[in-house]
Motif scaffolding. Structure first.
Motif, PDB file in Angstrom:
ATOM      1  N   MET A   1     -14.239   7.630  -2.407  1.00  0.00           N
ATOM      2  CA  MET A   1     -15.471   8.399  -2.521  1.00  0.00           C
ATOM      3  C   MET A   1     -15.571   9.513  -1.479  1.00  0.00           C
ATOM      4  N   LEU A   2     -15.317   9.196  -0.211  1.00  0.00           N
ATOM      5  CA  LEU A   2     -15.467  10.191   0.862  1.00  0.00           C
ATOM      6  C   LEU A   2     -14.138  10.722   1.363  1.00  0.00           C
ATOM      7  N   GLY A   3     -13.030  10.125   0.927  1.00  0.00           N
ATOM      8  CA  GLY A   3     -11.724  10.624   1.337  1.00  0.00           C
ATOM      9  C   GLY A   3     -11.355  10.292   2.761  1.00  0.00           C
ATOM     10  N   ASP A   4     -12.076   9.365   3.400  1.00  0.00           N
ATOM     11  CA  ASP A   4     -11.757   9.011   4.778  1.00  0.00           C
ATOM     12  C   ASP A   4     -10.602   8.014   4.822  1.00  0.00           C
ATOM     13  N   ILE A   5      -9.941   7.952   5.968  1.00  0.00           N
ATOM     14  CA  ILE A   5      -8.698   7.201   6.132  1.00  0.00           C
ATOM     15  C   ILE A   5      -8.921   6.025   7.075  1.00  0.00           C
ATOM     16  N   ALA A   6      -8.345   4.880   6.737  1.00  0.00           N
ATOM     17  CA  ALA A   6      -8.528   3.679   7.543  1.00  0.00           C
ATOM     18  C   ALA A   6      -7.813   3.796   8.890  1.00  0.00           C
ATOM     19  N   PRO A   7      -8.415   3.257   9.965  1.00  0.00           N
ATOM     20  CA  PRO A   7      -7.735   3.174  11.269  1.00  0.00           C
ATOM     21  C   PRO A   7      -6.754   1.999  11.246  1.00  0.00           C
TER      22      PRO A   7
ATOM     23  N   VAL B   1      -8.370  -6.962   3.623  1.00  0.00           N
ATOM     24  CA  VAL B   1      -8.084  -5.948   2.603  1.00  0.00           C
ATOM     25  C   VAL B   1      -8.718  -4.622   3.018  1.00  0.00           C
ATOM     26  N   VAL B   2      -7.879  -3.589   3.125  1.00  0.00           N
ATOM     27  CA  VAL B   2      -8.369  -2.246   3.420  1.00  0.00           C
ATOM     28  C   VAL B   2      -7.672  -1.262   2.484  1.00  0.00           C
ATOM     29  N   GLU B   3      -8.151  -0.031   2.477  1.00  0.00           N
ATOM     30  CA  GLU B   3      -7.552   1.016   1.648  1.00  0.00           C
ATOM     31  C   GLU B   3      -6.946   2.093   2.535  1.00  0.00           C
ATOM     32  N   GLY B   4      -5.979   2.835   1.985  1.00  0.00           N
ATOM     33  CA  GLY B   4      -5.372   3.928   2.724  1.00  0.00           C
ATOM     34  C   GLY B   4      -6.334   5.099   2.839  1.00  0.00           C
TER      35      GLY B   4
ATOM     36  N   GLY C   1     -17.236  14.516   3.950  1.00  0.00           N
ATOM     37  CA  GLY C   1     -16.633  13.316   4.502  1.00  0.00           C
ATOM     38  C   GLY C   1     -16.000  13.613   5.850  1.00  0.00           C
ATOM     39  N   PRO C   2     -15.716  12.568   6.642  1.00  0.00           N
ATOM     40  CA  PRO C   2     -15.284  12.769   8.029  1.00  0.00           C
ATOM     41  C   PRO C   2     -13.832  13.165   8.206  1.00  0.00           C
ATOM     42  N   THR C   3     -13.023  13.089   7.154  1.00  0.00           N
ATOM     43  CA  THR C   3     -11.579  13.305   7.289  1.00  0.00           C
ATOM     44  C   THR C   3     -11.105  14.354   6.293  1.00  0.00           C
ATOM     45  N   VAL C   4     -10.156  15.181   6.712  1.00  0.00           N
ATOM     46  CA  VAL C   4      -9.521  16.110   5.781  1.00  0.00           C
ATOM     47  C   VAL C   4      -8.504  15.333   4.958  1.00  0.00           C
TER      48      VAL C   4
ATOM     49  N   ALA D   1      -3.828   3.270  -3.293  1.00  0.00           N
ATOM     50  CA  ALA D   1      -4.050   3.970  -4.557  1.00  0.00           C
ATOM     51  C   ALA D   1      -4.139   5.480  -4.380  1.00  0.00           C
ATOM     52  N   HIS D   2      -4.924   5.932  -3.394  1.00  0.00           N
ATOM     53  CA  HIS D   2      -5.146   7.368  -3.211  1.00  0.00           C
ATOM     54  C   HIS D   2      -4.260   7.978  -2.127  1.00  0.00           C
ATOM     55  N   SER D   3      -3.414   7.173  -1.497  1.00  0.00           N
ATOM     56  CA  SER D   3      -2.564   7.688  -0.418  1.00  0.00           C
ATOM     57  C   SER D   3      -1.081   7.655  -0.758  1.00  0.00           C
TER      58      SER D   3
END
Length: 418
Positions: free
Chosen positions: A196-202, A189-192, A330-333, A222-224
């Motif tokens: 909290m930090l807005g980072d994106i899964a690889p 289970v991962v998220e898009g 966070g690390p991602t825009v 949910a957030h993507s």
């Protein structure tokens, strides 16, 4: 009975001592997707997850009003009782079609979507592998399932591989012993986009691990959803792995401006989830007005890809402006732009000072944050104007300098001279 929560009581008291209580903020009036009135004065909304600004879309409102007038305020029953109307079935078909899946089922909230899906997909004989930064609803669904839970390091495909390899070695039956019963299943289970930090899964890397190790994969978009992808399907579309993800979970309360959740899939016997998912079977179904508004919002996502383009530009503007001011982000825009702060006390003070200047953001404190960080979480919208984003950057920069979070103008001049 509540004595067991003495630690929470103490933390809550410290929070209230810092100024306003974020748990009791009640807006007098919501004026638009980006503005509200609070305590009699205007505030900018910069923490609402209203990514595409559709909460005030006239066509969504008119569809909702028509359903309200013709079908009433609520269904008063669950989907298996009297709570399935034509609109529910139609929205399920629409969600499935939008995501390119054969089937989908609706839940009354996004939280219940994770709770009901996970608790029905796996049981105590199976293994759940969760990203360490997973949402609370994912952890609660895992707990309800009874499955063996293994956490892997956030966004770390190599750590996921190592843990799956260990599980696979334990699951290998001895050659002299006949295997009894159904084999254990492994579900990742991962998220898009992480909330909290807005980072994106690889995601491509996770899919590669999943394929090699023979697991299933669930992605929480949910957030993507509506935010990422040419068609707005989320991270699975951007990563080009739509055929490799067995289950997609999401919510209607972000980009779609409503409430509710869903699970979509192509797996055989998907309909059995309706019988096995307790949060589906025993919750009243979505009100017709919400169903109608969400249905129209899905149409808008397909009709107006320019909304995502503008959202991306706004996210880059805010992230670049705060990064240039010296904030740790966070690390991602992405539309979620979070400022990392040294401790809860500074975060509470910063949040209060922003509210004094008429800017509302989310205050996120340990233990509800990744690595127990203290965060000021902002979420930008398509509806934010350039002027509003500039105002937020200027206010945050000034407060950050006053609190010593970022260097002041004088400090920057000395650093440049050196």
């Amino acid at each position: 009975m509540l004595g067991k929560h003495a630690g929470l009581k103490l933390a809550y008291a410290r929070l209230r001592d810092g100024g306003r209580n974020p748990f009791t903020v009640a807006f007098d009036e919501i004026l638009s997707p980006t503005e509200a009135r609070l305590d009699g004065r205007s505030v900018m909304l910069l923490g609402t997850n209203n990514y595409l600004g559709l909460t005030f879309d006239p066509s969504c409102i008119s569809r909702s009003v028509l359903a309200l007038e013709t079908e009433g305020t609520g269904t008063t029953g669950s989907r298996i009782a009297n709570g399935t109307y034509g609109g529910h079935a139609a929205l399920e078909a629409q969600v499935a079609s939008f995501l390119g899946r054969r089937q989908a089922m609706l839940f009354t909230t996004g939280y219940q979507a994770n709770l009901g899906t996970l608790s029905a997909l796996v049981n105590r004989d199976d293994n759940l592998l969760l990203d360490a930064d997973s949402h609370a609803s994912i952890y609660d669904g895992a707990r309800l399932s009874g499955a063996q839970v293994t956490r892997f390091r956030h966004n770390d495909p190599e750590d996921l591989y190592r843990r799956l390899k260990l599980l696979k070695e334990r699951q290998e039956p001895h050659p002299d012993v006949a295997s009894l019963g159904a084999p254990s299943q492994n579900l990742i289970v991962v998220e898009g986009i992480y909330s909290m930090l807005g980072d994106i899964a690889p995601l491509r890397e996770f899919v590669a691990v999943k394929k090699e190790m023979g697991a299933y994969l669930l992605v929480d978009e949910a957030h993507s959803l509506g935010v990422l992808g040419k068609r707005g399907r989320g991270l699975i579309e951007v990563a080009g792995v739509e055929d490799d993800v067995e289950f997609i979970v999401g919510t209607f309360s972000k980009s779609l401006g409503g409430v509710g959740g869903f699970c979509a899939s192509d797996v055989p016997d998907f309909e059995l989830l309706r019988l096995a998912s307790r949060s589906y079977m025993f919750s009243a179904s979505l009100p017709p007005s919400v169903v109608a508004g969400v249905s129209r919002a899905l149409e808008i996502i397909e009709e107006q890809p320019g909304l995502r383009d503008r959202l991306g530009r706004n996210a880059e503007h805010l992230h670049h402006g705060l990064a240039s001011a010296g904030f740790a982000l966070g690390p991602t825009v992405s539309p979620i732009v979070s400022i990392r702060l040294a401790n809860p006390e500074i975060a509470v003070r910063f949040w209060n000072m922003l509210l004094d200047q008429g800017i509302y953001v989310n205050l996120a404190l340990p233990p509800a944050t990744p690595s127990s960080q203290s965060l000021l979480r902002t979420s930008v919208s398509t509806a934010h104007s350039t002027e509003q984003i500039n105002r937020a950057i200027d206010a945050m920069s000034a407060i950050g300098q006053e609190l010593g979070v970022v260097p002041g103008v004088t400090d920057q001049l000395y650093a440049a001279a050196d």
